[in-house]
Motif scaffolding. Structure first.
Motif, short mmCIF file in Angstrom:
data_model
loop_
_atom_site.label_atom_id
_atom_site.label_comp_id
_atom_site.label_asym_id
_atom_site.label_seq_id
_atom_site.Cartn_x
_atom_site.Cartn_y
_atom_site.Cartn_z
N ASN A 286 0.81 -1.21 0.00
CA ASN A 286 0.00 0.00 0.00
C ASN A 286 0.85 1.27 0.00
OD1 ASN A 286 -2.41 -1.34 -0.04
ND2 ASN A 286 -2.56 -1.47 2.17
N ARG A 300 -3.39 8.16 -4.90
CA ARG A 300 -4.51 7.96 -3.98
C ARG A 300 -5.81 8.17 -4.71
NH1 ARG A 300 -3.00 11.09 1.46
NH2 ARG A 300 -5.24 10.88 1.77
N VAL A 308 -4.63 4.39 1.08
CA VAL A 308 -4.16 3.29 0.25
C VAL A 308 -3.77 3.84 -1.12
CG1 VAL A 308 -4.85 1.14 -0.83
CG2 VAL A 308 -5.63 1.68 1.45
N HIS A 309 -2.70 3.30 -1.66
CA HIS A 309 -2.26 3.78 -2.98
C HIS A 309 -2.50 2.74 -4.04
CE1 HIS A 309 -0.14 6.51 -0.31
NE2 HIS A 309 -0.16 7.35 -1.33
N TYR A 310 -2.86 3.21 -5.20
CA TYR A 310 -3.10 2.32 -6.32
C TYR A 310 -2.17 2.65 -7.46
CZ TYR A 310 -7.24 1.33 -3.66
OH TYR A 310 -8.07 0.96 -2.66
N ARG A 533 -8.09 -1.54 -6.71
CA ARG A 533 -7.15 -2.56 -6.31
C ARG A 533 -6.84 -3.52 -7.44
NH1 ARG A 533 -7.00 -3.27 -1.11
NH2 ARG A 533 -5.82 -5.00 -0.28
#
Lengths: 587, 292
Positions: A286, A300, A308-310, A533
């Motif tokens: 993440n 983000r 959470v980072h994508y 995700r």
């Protein structure tokens, strides 16, 4: 050296004792039951558990080494922590109130005596000749030994510390190739507490045997209740032994009946993403820089407080980030830059500096395993196929198709299947259980209503065999089916026993195309507002699908029904991953 | 890894001291493995009786003459050998239709007129029937449906893929027809040049039978034994088009006799919207060779 007299005869009383003990260990009898056996079978000369254990320990000639550790399993008191009396992380005392007894132990099982015993047993040693006996065909990949990492190691000198030793990696046919794996599991139903077993795999054994239960080398379990905060302190004794094995230890070869210098090298480390992040001392999936293979940065969710980072490839439409990554030109990490960044973080001048650098690189410090010259960061740490595909990608795709993907507006999207259709697919899946022989794998439960029962194995069976039939003609637009079938084709190719270099390129391009098409479909319909995700995982897929490793779980549970590879005219290695680390294509 | 965790999890016997318990289990297992290696005790500590194979029938794998003449044969690995296991049917004569098929099949195999074969294997010959076969070296187990009925909770292992030269079935069928029409016509077909295109067939195994060929030097036939599988072929209604290789069928067709060597593996079926789809996890030699 240990007692290594192969076939030394044990007398009948020892054998009786061992048989009873084997029964206890194999079938998980409790100590109480074992002690009852003597009274249940009075004629049988079964000894008490205490005596039995004592004798077993004597016969085996080795016992676990006990290291003190923090009761909340932050650190193990080894190496730099050896003389501490308080835990450096949580400040709990090392000893109990008496100042003598440690609060908790970490039991480490030494590997050197066990590797010696393997080579001193002639039938086992013969099996372990697999590595040196196999023929390498540069055009094909059938095992880890066809991967470029192993091939390049063979032309490298062993380095311990700063000193280059006058031996090449794997120059002796008896040199052992090892793989390391770890994972957390919850011993209780509420999975709030975790224990971390650490195991080694012996890659010198033939692929159909190396993942069997009896051949797994267990080196200990990091006790719970928490995730260790400094895993490297628990790895300390292991790394010490591995360094010794890089230099060489004396051992007896049962085949040629000579004493020789035994070497063993750790060449691959795998596990799920959190476990490997921990081993590599990385921030994790993440983080802003989440990937261990490349330096792609995460973004983000716009207008959301979640941190959470994508990592989608295409960044158009996101605030503060533009452009896109091209899947064939990702900013890959290499060993030198990884270690350099790790050092920079480790020796940061201040805490603030440390935080800033750690965030920037996604690395928290120099991992202990980097002292082993047989490992190359990050290519020796491939993504695990089982987790990547069967427990992430496929379930996420299903969430998307059923319109249940969290936080996504699915209304009116044409990739969503109607609930009735999905229900029908679920029922057809259950019914197929009766007409699909056990050779294909276990029965697949109703994928629509019993989602919790689905395992990695059933997901794979469903995807590869059942879904292509049941999904045919179910989507409003045929392109989604076509896209899925393309994925099935690529996955099937990944599971071949043998793949050629041409197929590796096909896989590489195929996954790149697949993700690009996927992003086009999902992004178009959702008017560029999502970053989910799924994308994160599929992006990993492109980079890493050709860095597959065998997934031990799949191997072990099904190797019993090892498919008859040649006879059945090239069965797909459904349960036997091609066991590849094809780093060649990552250039 | 997951499996290792599961193994440990099942062996936690103490709720109060789980971690000590785990350590003890892991240690004792490692010590036991170590002792096994040191003293070579694998068999002695393997606490299971040896499996009895007294009732199994093994035949040297039957090399079909057609296959061995096949120019593509070098591509395939050595022929598998099979083991037939009970349930075993009583030794009986074959139903006439199956007997006729057998005669035709053997006539093709030996390239002899059916009249000779009929004399060698008359209508009242008794055959041994078996209900199950498995391939050695970890191959599939196959059930023959007539002798081994499907239980309500078991999974159907009777459908198989057969890879055989294309002319094998057709030839046999033709011969049956011709036999029924005009026996003499066989003579003309005797020197027919065989064609070797491998083709896949799917079908349900009904029974396995052992065919003992008597010694007949006057016809150049040596005594031999073959295992044949009686297979009810499926009638493919929609052949596979894409790489998923899903064939659809709705009905079963005629029964054929196939050399067990040509039976490659079990296949699964899925009933989907009124049709049966055949799913095949193996790669077909036929497809590999026909479309290089």
């Amino acid at each position: 050296m240990d007692v290594l007299i192969e076939g030394a005869l044990l007398d009948e009383s020892d054998l009786t004792l061992l048989r009873a003990y084997a029964l206890k260990v194999e079938d998980g009898l409790t100590d109480k039951t074992f002690n009852k056996l003597r009274y249940a079978f009075p004629q049988s000369p079964i000894d008490s558990l205490k005596n039995t254990e004592k004798r077993v320990q004597f016969l085996s000639g080795f016992q676990p080494v006990r290291y003190h550790c923090c009761p909340s399993s932050c650190v193990c008191y080894t190496g730099p922590y050896e003389s501490l009396t308080k835990c450096p992380k949580c400040n709990i005392d090392r000893h109990k109130a008496d100042g003598m007894t440690p609060q908790a132990y970490y039991e480490y099982l030494p590997i050197i005596p066990r590797l010696r015993a393997m080579l001193a047993n002639s039938s086992y040693a013969r099996k372990m000749q697999y590595r040196s006996n196999r023929q390498h065909d540069p055009m094909k990949i059938t095992d880890i030994f066809d991967g470029t990492h192993y091939r390049s190691l063979r032309e490298t000198f062993v380095t311990v510390g700063d000193e280059e030793l006058p031996t090449w990696f794997f120059s002796d046919p008896r040199d052992i190739a090892l793989g390391l794996s770890t994972d957390g599991f919850g011993p209780f139903k509420r999975r709030t507490k975790t224990a971390w077993p650490i195991i080694l795999f012996n890659y010198n054994l033939p692929p159909e045997e190396r993942f069997l239960k009896g051949n797994v080398i267990s080196i200990g379990v990091i006790p719970g209740p928490k995730k260790p905060s400094d895993l490297d302190s628990f790895f300390w004794p292991l790394v010490q032994e591995l360094l010794q094995l890089e230099i060489g230890v004396s051992a007896f070869d049962a085949i040629t009946k000579v004493t020789f210098l035994l070497h063993a090298y750790l060449i691959v480390v795998f596990g799920d993403i959190p476990a490997v992040s921990m081993i590599m001392r990385m921030k994790g999936h993440n983080a802003i820089s989440p990937c261990r293979m490349c330096t792609i940065t995460g973004i983000r969710i716009p207008s959301s407080r979640v941190t959470v980072h994508y990592v989608p490839l295409c960044r158009d439409g996101f605030p503060n980030s533009q452009g896109q990554y091209h899947p064939s030109a990702l900013p890959l990490r290499d060993h030198a830059s990884f270690i350099e960044q790790a050092k920079e973080v480790q020796y940061a001048s201040s805490n603030a500096d440390f935080e800033r650098l750690a965030t920037k690189y996604g690395i928290k410090g120099v991992p202990l395993l980097s002292t082993l010259s047989s490992l190359s960061f990050p290519v020796s740490f491939p993504y695990d196929f089982m987790h990547l595909i069967w427990t992430n990608l496929i379930p996420n795709l299903i969430l998307l198709w059923t319109g249940k993907f969290k936080d996504l507006p699915h209304d009116g999207e044409d990739y969503v299947l109607a609930p009735a259709v999905w229900q029908a697919i679920g029922e057809a899946t259950v019914n197929a259980g009766k007409t699909i022989p056990a050779a294909f794998g276990s029965r697949v439960p109703n994928i629509a209503s019993e989602k919790a029962q689905m395992t990695a194995e059933t997901h794979s069976i469903w995807t590869l065999y059942i879904a292509p039939t049941l999904l045919k003609g179910r989507f409003v637009q045929a392109r989604y089916y076509k896209h899925f079938v393309e994925l099935v084709r690529l996955l099937t190719l990944c599971l071949e026993f043998e793949i050629t270099q041409v197929q590796v390129q096909d896989l590489e391009r195929g996954f790149q195309r697949w993700v690009q098409v996927y992003e086009r479909y999902v992004f178009l319909v959702s008017s560029r507002t999502l970053s989910d995700r799924l994308t994160a995982y599929t992006t990993n897929t492109i980079r890493c699908a050709w860095l597959l490793v065998p997934s031990p779980f799949m191997h072990c549970c099904t190797l019993r029904r090892l498919s008859k590879l040649w006879v059945q005219s090239g069965l797909i290695g459904h349960f036997q991953w091609s066991a590849i680390v094809v780093t060649s294509s990552v250039t | 890894m997951e499996r290792h965790c599961g193994d440990i999890l099942r062996n936690i016997r103490s709720r109060r001291f789980p971690y000590a318990n785990i350590n003890k289990y892991v240690t004792s297992r490692a010590q036991l493995t170590h002792i096994t290696l040191l003293y070579g005790l694998y068999e002695k500590l393997h606490l299971l009786p040896a499996v009895s194979h007294a009732q199994d029938v093994k035949l040297p794998s039957c090399k079909s003459s057609v296959m061995s003449m096949n120019p593509l044969a070098h591509c395939s690995e050595p022929d598998p050998s099979y083991v037939l296991t009970p349930p075993k049917g009583p030794e009986t004569a074959l139903p006439v239709s199956l007997w006729l098929t057998l005669i035709a099949t053997l006539a093709t195999r030996f390239d002899k007129p059916a009249s000779i074969i009929r004399r060698l294997i008359p209508k009242n010959t008794r055959f041994a029937h078996y209900g199950r076969a498995y391939q050695l070296d970890g191959g599939d187990t196959m059930h023959a449906r007539e002798l081994n009925s499907l239980r309500s909770d078991s999974r159907d292992m009777s459908f198989v893929r057969v890879t055989a030269p294309l002319n094998c079935f057709m030839h046999a069928n033709l011969l049956v027809l011709q036999y029924q029409l005009d026996v003499d016509k066989f003579a003309r077909r005797r020197h027919r040049v065989p064609e070797f295109e491998l083709q896949d067939f799917f079908g349900q195994i009904l029974r396995f039978l052992i065919v003992n060929i008597p010694h007949a030097p006057e016809h150049g036939i040596e005594a031999d034994s073959f295992i044949y599988a009686a297979i009810k072929q499926v009638k493919i209604s929609e052949p596979a088009t894409d790489h998923c290789r899903i064939n659809y069928y709705e009905d079963l067709g005629p029964t054929e006799l196939v050399d067990l060597d040509q039976v490659k593996c079990v296949v699964g079926r899925i009933t989907d919207r009124g049709k049966w789809a055949i799913i095949d996890r193996s790669k077909s030699l036929a497809q590999v060779h026909v479309m290089p």
